[in-house]
Design a protein around this motif. Sequence first.
Motif, PDB file in Angstrom:
ATOM      1  N   LEU A 275      -5.874  -0.629  -0.922  1.00  0.00           N
ATOM      2  CA  LEU A 275      -6.915   0.284  -0.435  1.00  0.00           C
ATOM      3  C   LEU A 275      -6.440   1.736  -0.523  1.00  0.00           C
ATOM      4  O   LEU A 275      -7.201   2.625  -0.920  1.00  0.00           O
ATOM      5  CB  LEU A 275      -7.288  -0.072   1.015  1.00  0.00           C
ATOM      6  CG  LEU A 275      -8.328   0.838   1.670  1.00  0.00           C
ATOM      7  CD1 LEU A 275      -9.649   0.823   0.904  1.00  0.00           C
ATOM      8  CD2 LEU A 275      -8.573   0.422   3.128  1.00  0.00           C
ATOM      9  N   ALA A 276      -5.180   1.965  -0.163  1.00  0.00           N
ATOM     10  CA  ALA A 276      -4.635   3.326  -0.227  1.00  0.00           C
ATOM     11  C   ALA A 276      -4.697   3.856  -1.664  1.00  0.00           C
ATOM     12  O   ALA A 276      -4.989   5.032  -1.893  1.00  0.00           O
ATOM     13  CB  ALA A 276      -3.200   3.338   0.289  1.00  0.00           C
ATOM     14  N   LYS A 277      -4.451   2.982  -2.620  1.00  0.00           N
ATOM     15  CA  LYS A 277      -4.495   3.377  -4.026  1.00  0.00           C
ATOM     16  C   LYS A 277      -5.925   3.776  -4.436  1.00  0.00           C
ATOM     17  O   LYS A 277      -6.123   4.765  -5.141  1.00  0.00           O
ATOM     18  CB  LYS A 277      -4.006   2.212  -4.895  1.00  0.00           C
ATOM     19  CG  LYS A 277      -3.287   2.630  -6.134  1.00  0.00           C
ATOM     20  CD  LYS A 277      -2.616   1.440  -6.790  1.00  0.00           C
ATOM     21  CE  LYS A 277      -2.222   1.763  -8.209  1.00  0.00           C
ATOM     22  NZ  LYS A 277      -1.682   0.600  -8.898  1.00  0.00           N
ATOM     23  N   VAL A 278      -6.899   2.996  -3.968  1.00  0.00           N
ATOM     24  CA  VAL A 278      -8.297   3.340  -4.286  1.00  0.00           C
ATOM     25  C   VAL A 278      -8.648   4.696  -3.662  1.00  0.00           C
ATOM     26  O   VAL A 278      -9.251   5.561  -4.306  1.00  0.00           O
ATOM     27  CB  VAL A 278      -9.289   2.260  -3.775  1.00  0.00           C
ATOM     28  CG1 VAL A 278     -10.721   2.631  -4.149  1.00  0.00           C
ATOM     29  CG2 VAL A 278      -8.958   0.890  -4.342  1.00  0.00           C
ATOM     30  N   MET A 279      -8.252   4.885  -2.389  1.00  0.00           N
ATOM     31  CA  MET A 279      -8.562   6.141  -1.699  1.00  0.00           C
ATOM     32  C   MET A 279      -7.872   7.319  -2.382  1.00  0.00           C
ATOM     33  O   MET A 279      -8.440   8.393  -2.516  1.00  0.00           O
ATOM     34  CB  MET A 279      -8.135   6.066  -0.227  1.00  0.00           C
ATOM     35  CG  MET A 279      -8.929   5.084   0.628  1.00  0.00           C
ATOM     36  SD  MET A 279     -10.688   5.492   0.724  1.00  0.00           S
ATOM     37  CE  MET A 279     -11.374   4.253  -0.350  1.00  0.00           C
ATOM     38  N   ASP A 280      -6.637   7.098  -2.807  1.00  0.00           N
ATOM     39  CA  ASP A 280      -5.878   8.147  -3.507  1.00  0.00           C
ATOM     40  C   ASP A 280      -6.636   8.593  -4.759  1.00  0.00           C
ATOM     41  O   ASP A 280      -6.792   9.783  -5.021  1.00  0.00           O
ATOM     42  CB  ASP A 280      -4.494   7.591  -3.869  1.00  0.00           C
ATOM     43  CG  ASP A 280      -3.609   8.627  -4.528  1.00  0.00           C
ATOM     44  OD1 ASP A 280      -3.056   9.463  -3.800  1.00  0.00           O
ATOM     45  OD2 ASP A 280      -3.494   8.613  -5.760  1.00  0.00           O
TER      46      ASP A 280
END
Lengths: 97, 246
Positions: free
Chosen positions: B204-209
């Motif tokens: 999820l952090a990667k998508v948000m990034d």
Amino acid sequence: MVKYRTRPGIVLTDICGENILVAASSLTNLCPYVTQINEPSAFLWKQLEKGADTEQLIAAVEAEFEVDDREALRTVIEDFIKQMAGLNYLLSDEQKG
Amino acid sequence: MKRVFAVEYAGHEVRYSFLCRRTWLNFRSYIRPVAGEEFDICATPELMETGRKLLPEYRDDYVEYRLLIELTSRHLLKWGCCIFHSAAFVCKGKAWLLAAPSGTGKTTQFLNWCQLHPGEIEMITGDMPVIEPREDGTVMIHSTPWCGKENFGNKDLRAPLGGVILLEQGGENRLEPLEPREAVIPFFNQAIVTPGTETEIRALAKVMDRLIGAGKLAKFINKGDDPSTEILRAFIIGNREGGANG
């Protein structure tokens, strides 16, 4: 002195250079889902993940940064631990989890 | 034997088994029956019980349909995608996301724009687009069966991200750039998934990034009136060539 460790299920991650602590879904009733922390706090968190106690945190900061006032540093670290423990992101060695 | 249905999100097929016989009808043209009994997602009776408490005025099939948003978004994380609560529309080939809690004026802005400048924008989905970061650096925005109360959406419409605007209702119209550091927490809260594992959190952090890094960002306090829509339009039309934050 009480020793703290990071609670399983709390993950430090990076989004566009920002340090974020994210709680897994099983912890959402216990602690905030997402918290933004600054670079020095992220450094301390990583040391806590390795199992560092307060003295080891002080030593790690001293090894990484120039520190003039050891007692001021201790206060900063204790405040950080207090803040993270207050958010339930840390477990004391008296707690199970 | 229970029937299994499939919906495609960003090129990935997700198979559902429904508890309620009528749930598939809420998915309209997005869904198709498939052969076999294997499925990826099914709501549990316990989850349905929670859903009924959250949506007491709705029928079970609608409750199940709503519950499946988060389960779907969580499933999509394994392909590096997720669902992001926002109205997504296309303007001059780019997708723009109006992100805000329900009832904050996402649809109002869309309807105002359509009335003031007919034919200029088209809705991808009124409520729950899929965010798909791609290898080439673009972030594609796709439709889903969750199109909001007004059911605005086009199953076949997708576009690369132009930007994200956080909407806030207020007594004035003020649009200001949003720094990535200011976007992190609100964006996390708009992602329709609460990750359960470290792997999911990192996905999820990667998508948000990628979502924060790929397009223009703004915060728009607005009254929901026509002048506010003109401000929004000027920002989007004026920035359509842009790709990086600034």
